[in-house]
Enzyme design. Structure first.
Site, mmCIF file in Angstrom:
data_model
loop_
_atom_site.group_PDB
_atom_site.id
_atom_site.type_symbol
_atom_site.label_atom_id
_atom_site.label_comp_id
_atom_site.label_asym_id
_atom_site.label_seq_id
_atom_site.Cartn_x
_atom_site.Cartn_y
_atom_site.Cartn_z
ATOM 1 C CG ASP A 240 -1.829 1.137 1.335
ATOM 2 O OD1 ASP A 240 -2.688 1.216 0.455
ATOM 3 O OD2 ASP A 240 -1.715 1.966 2.262
ATOM 4 C CD GLU A 302 -2.230 2.532 -3.560
ATOM 5 O OE1 GLU A 302 -1.546 2.681 -2.527
ATOM 6 O OE2 GLU A 302 -3.253 3.185 -3.780
HETATM 7 C C1 NOJ Z 1 -4.310 3.220 -0.648
HETATM 8 C C2 NOJ Z 1 -5.469 2.333 -0.302
HETATM 9 O O1 NOJ Z 1 -5.819 1.591 -1.432
HETATM 10 C C3 NOJ Z 1 -6.559 3.239 0.186
HETATM 11 O O2 NOJ Z 1 -7.789 2.567 0.309
HETATM 12 C C4 NOJ Z 1 -6.117 3.849 1.475
HETATM 13 O O3 NOJ Z 1 -7.077 4.786 1.914
HETATM 14 C C5 NOJ Z 1 -4.770 4.568 1.321
HETATM 15 N N1 NOJ Z 1 -3.815 3.818 0.569
HETATM 16 C C6 NOJ Z 1 -4.152 4.818 2.665
HETATM 17 O O4 NOJ Z 1 -3.713 3.610 3.224
#
Ligand code: NOJ
Ligand code: CA
Length: 577
Positions: A240, A302
């Site tokens: 993430d 991500e």
């Molecule tokens: C990316 C995640 O996919 C999202 O849902 C989240 O709010 C943010 N990162 C913070 O962790």
């Protein structure tokens, strides 16, 4: 009418198939049990694999409390297997105050009781293994919850041993935050702790303090957490928010631009608190020191990059960083047009030399693809679902599907602020309505609550189309989005061309995205009409190219010397070379 290029898209008229035969071809039921992938090397399973994102809160609720859980996923593993999925990515199920629905982790080595237990994860891993479905977890590396014991310690005093686990700075002389960095979830990225009279830094909510990855003890603690689950048989992680793991230590202000964000804060470029070079060195260490100790384990990123050249940095100089930095740029396109897609996919293809691409079109942070773009006259949501599925599943890179994408599930956005669950929706209403709309319960059948549960009201309302858009109904309908996805997934898993190269054809066409996949002596042609007008791809008699077998068709016909594609038409066929 589109002027086709004879050399590229010509197919011999001798191969003309009557319309009925084409219709038959697309009605072929997909196999009940998916054949095993012709895996190149077991450790490279992800190259032939399909990843399926499961948002546990919304997938299936086994104990009827309105919140999905791990046993709900276990219960539906047969479905996941029947779809032909190689790995699920389960978004955070760790203990959490749920300020950001699990992306605020209070204990990396455990499971939130509302989702189940560690034993449930063990069961998911074991039962997944028996079905050829691996489990990837979501590793929240940038921040923890403010309720994590590390942060509780850290804020307890300036001299606490955990103080440097997070990023603390003195106020400016006037008491204001140390610099102008804004949180992307609204307001300043700094929150003052009244007790110790310093600000802590948080790129996201104040309940999500950023970890200080420059502290070796943070690295050790986080690497241990990553390893803890690998030892339990988890196959790796979706990482993430990797872009924001590091920030400049001199705290240089970001450049401010005209206008304000959804929360009323002046726009800024985040250049000093994201995408720092240290991100790559740290991810390479995670790969080397943790992941590579366990054969076949992978890191998915991500990675919201601005283009393919930025994306490829995440492979590392010797492919020693992330196996699958997801190319998420297709999600951000305001419209899906043939030229834009061609340019971006070609960018990934030409830049990711040695690295393996990965594409996604929907996720829990983005409007669902089936309801993201305007509908051309005469086309339906199903057609958007089919053309985006055809794209994702015929590209060379590993597709990451979002639960319900295979049904053509649409956004079900809140209409009133009082119904909003996602805090950014409450803070940014009405400009930012939050992410509830794309997180509604999976639609299993036409029963109350769409088969998500048989008890308490689901945490988010089921989308109104659930009576017809659900697994049971779509399984029985040969023309459904689900069966179209099943056909494409079977094609991806079995056709030799789908393990081969990707090549754009007809590179100037503004309406139709056309490409070929070639491998094992076979070629598959893919035509996707992304325009709001019909398109015709001419057929040349003289050329050697022939259609051998139509494989997946929607709103398209081979007729009168052309492949005719209605708006959002899809034509996928094996051709001779
Ligand atoms: C990316 C995640 O996919 C999202 O849902 C989240 O709010 C943010 N990162 C913070 O962790
Ligand atoms: Ca539950």
């Amino acid at each position: 009418m589109r002027v086709g290029r004879a050399a590229l898209l010509s197919v011999a008229v001798a191969a003309f198939l009557p319309v009925a035969a084409q219709a038959q071809a697309m009605l072929q039921p997909p196999p009940k049990a998916m054949p095993a992938n012709p895996t190149v090397d077991q450790n490279d399973w992800y190259k032939t694999g399909i990843i399926y994102e499961v948002y546990p809160r919304s997938f299936a609720d086994s104990n009827n409390d309105g919140i999905g859980d791990i046993q709900g996923i276990v219960k539906h593993l047969d479905y996941v297997q029947s779809l032909g999925i190689d790995a699920i990515w389960m978004t955070p199920m760790f203990p959490s105050p749920q300020a950001d629905f699990g992306y605020d982790v209070a204990d990396y080595d455990n499971v939130d009781p509302q989702f189940g237990t560690v034993a449930d994860v063990d069961q998911l891993v074991a039962q997944g293994k028996g079905r050829g479905v691996k489990v990837l977890l979501d590793f929240v590396v940038n921040h923890t919850s403010d309720q994590h014991p590390w942060f509780q310690q850290s804020k307890s005093s300036r001299t606490n041993p955990y103080r440097d686990f997070y990023i603390w700075r003195d106020p400016k002389a006037d008491g204001s935050p140390p610099n102008n960095w804004a949180s992307i979830f609204g307001g300043s990225a700094w929150t003052l702790d009244p007790k110790t009279k310093q600000y802590y830094y948080h790129f996201f909510y104040p309940q999500q303090p950023d970890l200080n990855w420059r502290n070796p003890k943070v690295e050790k603690a986080m690497f241990d957490a990553a390893e803890w689950w690998l030892k339990r048989g988890v196959y790796g992680y979706r990482l993430d928010a990797v872009d924001t793991m590091f920030e400049r230590t001199d705290l240089k202000d970001n450049t401010v631009y005209p206008g304000v964000d959804a929360f009323g804060v002046p726009n800024q470029d985040h250049v000093n608190n994201s995408k720092q070079p240290e991100v790559h060195t740290e991810l390479q260490r995670l790969r080397q020191m943790v992941i590579d100790k366990y054969p076949g384990r992978i890191l998915v990123g991500e990675t919201w990059t601005s283009d393919a050249s930025e994306l490829v940095q995440y492979y590392g100089p010797r492919n020693n960083e992330l196996q699958l930095p997801m190319f998420l740029n297709l999600i951000s396109l305001p419209a899906l047009t043939a030229p834009d897609l061609r340019q971006r996919i070609t960018g990934v293809e030409t830049n990711s030399v040695g690295g393996w691409p990965s594409f996604a079109l929907s996720n829990h942070d983005s409007r669902r693809a089936a309801s993201r773009y305007p509908l051309p006259a005469g086309a339906s949501t199903d057609d958007w679902a089919k053309i985006t599925g055809a794209l994702l599943l015929t590209l060379r890179g590993t597709p990451v599907l979002y639960y319900g994408e295979e049904l053509g599930m649409v956004n079900n956005d809140p209409q009133r602020i009082e119904d909003v669950q996602d805090v950014i929706g409450k803070k940014g209403w009405p400009k930012e309505k939050g992410r509830d709309g794309e997180r509604t319960p999976m639609q299993w059948d036409a029963s109350t609550n769409a088969g998500f549960n048989t008890g308490a009201k689901p945490w988010l309302p089921v989308a109104p189309d659930y009576k017809t858009r659900n697994v049971a109904a779509e399984s029985a309908d040969p023309h459904s989005v689900l069966n179209f996805y099943r056909t494409l997934i079977a094609l991806r898993r079995t056709h030799p061309a789908m393990s081969g190269d990707w090549k754009a054809v007809d590179t100037d066409d503004k309406q139709v995205l056309a490409y070929q996949r070639s491998g094992g002596g076979k070629t598959v042609l893919v035509l996707l009409n992304l325009d709001s007008k019909p398109a015709d791809v001419p057929i040349e008699k003289t050329d050697t190219m022939e259609i051998v077998r139509p494989l997946a068709i929607n709103r398209a016909l081979l007729i009168s010397g052309s492949i005719h594609l209605d708006p959002l038409g899809v034509y996928v066929a094996e051709i001779t070379r």
